[in-house]
Design a protein around this motif. Structure first.
Motif, mmCIF file in Angstrom:
data_model
loop_
_atom_site.group_PDB
_atom_site.id
_atom_site.type_symbol
_atom_site.label_atom_id
_atom_site.label_comp_id
_atom_site.label_asym_id
_atom_site.label_seq_id
_atom_site.Cartn_x
_atom_site.Cartn_y
_atom_site.Cartn_z
ATOM 1 N N UNK A 118 -21.940 0.540 -6.779
ATOM 2 C CA UNK A 118 -20.770 -0.213 -6.338
ATOM 3 C C UNK A 118 -20.224 -1.052 -7.487
ATOM 4 N N UNK A 119 -18.997 -1.520 -7.306
ATOM 5 C CA UNK A 119 -18.380 -2.445 -8.247
ATOM 6 C C UNK A 119 -17.925 -3.681 -7.483
ATOM 7 N N UNK A 120 -17.989 -4.808 -8.144
ATOM 8 C CA UNK A 120 -17.552 -6.080 -7.564
ATOM 9 C C UNK A 120 -16.065 -6.240 -7.855
ATOM 10 N N UNK A 121 -15.287 -6.514 -6.832
ATOM 11 C CA UNK A 121 -13.833 -6.590 -6.954
ATOM 12 C C UNK A 121 -13.345 -7.972 -6.555
ATOM 13 N N UNK A 122 -12.411 -8.500 -7.332
ATOM 14 C CA UNK A 122 -11.682 -9.722 -6.985
ATOM 15 C C UNK A 122 -10.208 -9.427 -7.195
ATOM 16 N N UNK A 123 -9.359 -10.063 -6.428
ATOM 17 C CA UNK A 123 -7.918 -9.862 -6.545
ATOM 18 C C UNK A 123 -7.245 -11.223 -6.685
ATOM 19 N N UNK A 124 -6.403 -11.357 -7.707
ATOM 20 C CA UNK A 124 -5.687 -12.616 -7.913
ATOM 21 C C UNK A 124 -4.200 -12.396 -7.670
ATOM 22 N N UNK A 125 -3.646 -13.243 -6.795
ATOM 23 C CA UNK A 125 -2.211 -13.201 -6.523
ATOM 24 C C UNK A 125 -1.707 -14.629 -6.448
ATOM 25 N N UNK A 126 -0.752 -14.930 -7.283
ATOM 26 C CA UNK A 126 -0.175 -16.266 -7.281
ATOM 27 C C UNK A 126 -1.189 -17.353 -7.581
ATOM 28 N N UNK A 127 -2.169 -17.048 -8.408
ATOM 29 C CA UNK A 127 -3.180 -18.024 -8.779
ATOM 30 C C UNK A 127 -4.297 -18.183 -7.767
ATOM 31 N N UNK A 128 -4.233 -17.425 -6.678
ATOM 32 C CA UNK A 128 -5.267 -17.486 -5.649
ATOM 33 C C UNK A 128 -6.147 -16.238 -5.770
ATOM 34 N N UNK A 129 -7.459 -16.463 -5.828
ATOM 35 C CA UNK A 129 -8.398 -15.351 -5.957
ATOM 36 C C UNK A 129 -8.972 -15.010 -4.591
#
Length: 114
Positions: A55-66
Motif C-alpha cells: 500500500x501507499x500512504x496518501x494525503x491530499x491538500x486543497x486550499x491549504x487544508x490536508x
C-alpha cells in the motif's frame, strides 16, 4: 570472487539469494542501489520481490487544508515511477539501470549488526 569495481559491469553479476536471512535490506531508492553497486556482487545480492498487498500512504491538500492520510493499493504506475526514478539516479552516476522485480540486500559483516 569479484573484488574490484571494474570486475563487474552488469546487475546480472549479482547473485539471486535463496534466502535473504542474515542480509540487510537496502532502501528502495537510488542511494540504496549505489550502495549495492559499490559493495559489488560479493557483498550484495537480490531476492525476488512482489508488490502484491503493498500500500501507499496518501494525503491530499486543497486550499491549504490536508485531508488524510489514508492507504491505497500500490499500483503498476507506482512501480513504474519508482523504477524510473531509481534508474535515472543511478544511470546519472554512471551505473547501469537495475532489473525490475527484486529487493536488494547487503551482506551483514561477520559478528552481526547491532
Amino acid at each position: 570472487m569479484l573484488t574490484h569495481w571494474n570486475d563487474w559491469n552488469d546487475w546480472n553479476d549479482f547473485r539471486t539469494l535463496e534466502d535473504p536471512a542474515g542480509w540487510a535490506e537496502l532502501e528502495e531508492n537510488g542511494w540504496g542501489m549505489l550502495l549495492a553497486w559499490a559493495a559489488g556482487p560479493g557483498n550484495a545480492g537480490r531476492f525476488p520481490a512482489t508488490d502484491e498487498g503493498r500500500t501507499v500512504r496518501v494525503e491530499c491538500e486543497r486550499g491549504g487544508v490536508i485531508a488524510g492520510p489514508w492507504l491505497e493499493a500500490f499500483t503498476p504506475e507506482d512501480r513504474d515511477g519508482i523504477e524510473q526514478d531509481i534508474n535515472f539516479f543511478i544511470t546519472d552516476a554512471g551505473v547501469p539501470a537495475r532489473p525490475r522485480g527484486f529487493t536488494w540486500f547487503l551482506r551483514v559483516p561477520s559478528g552481526g549488526c547491532h
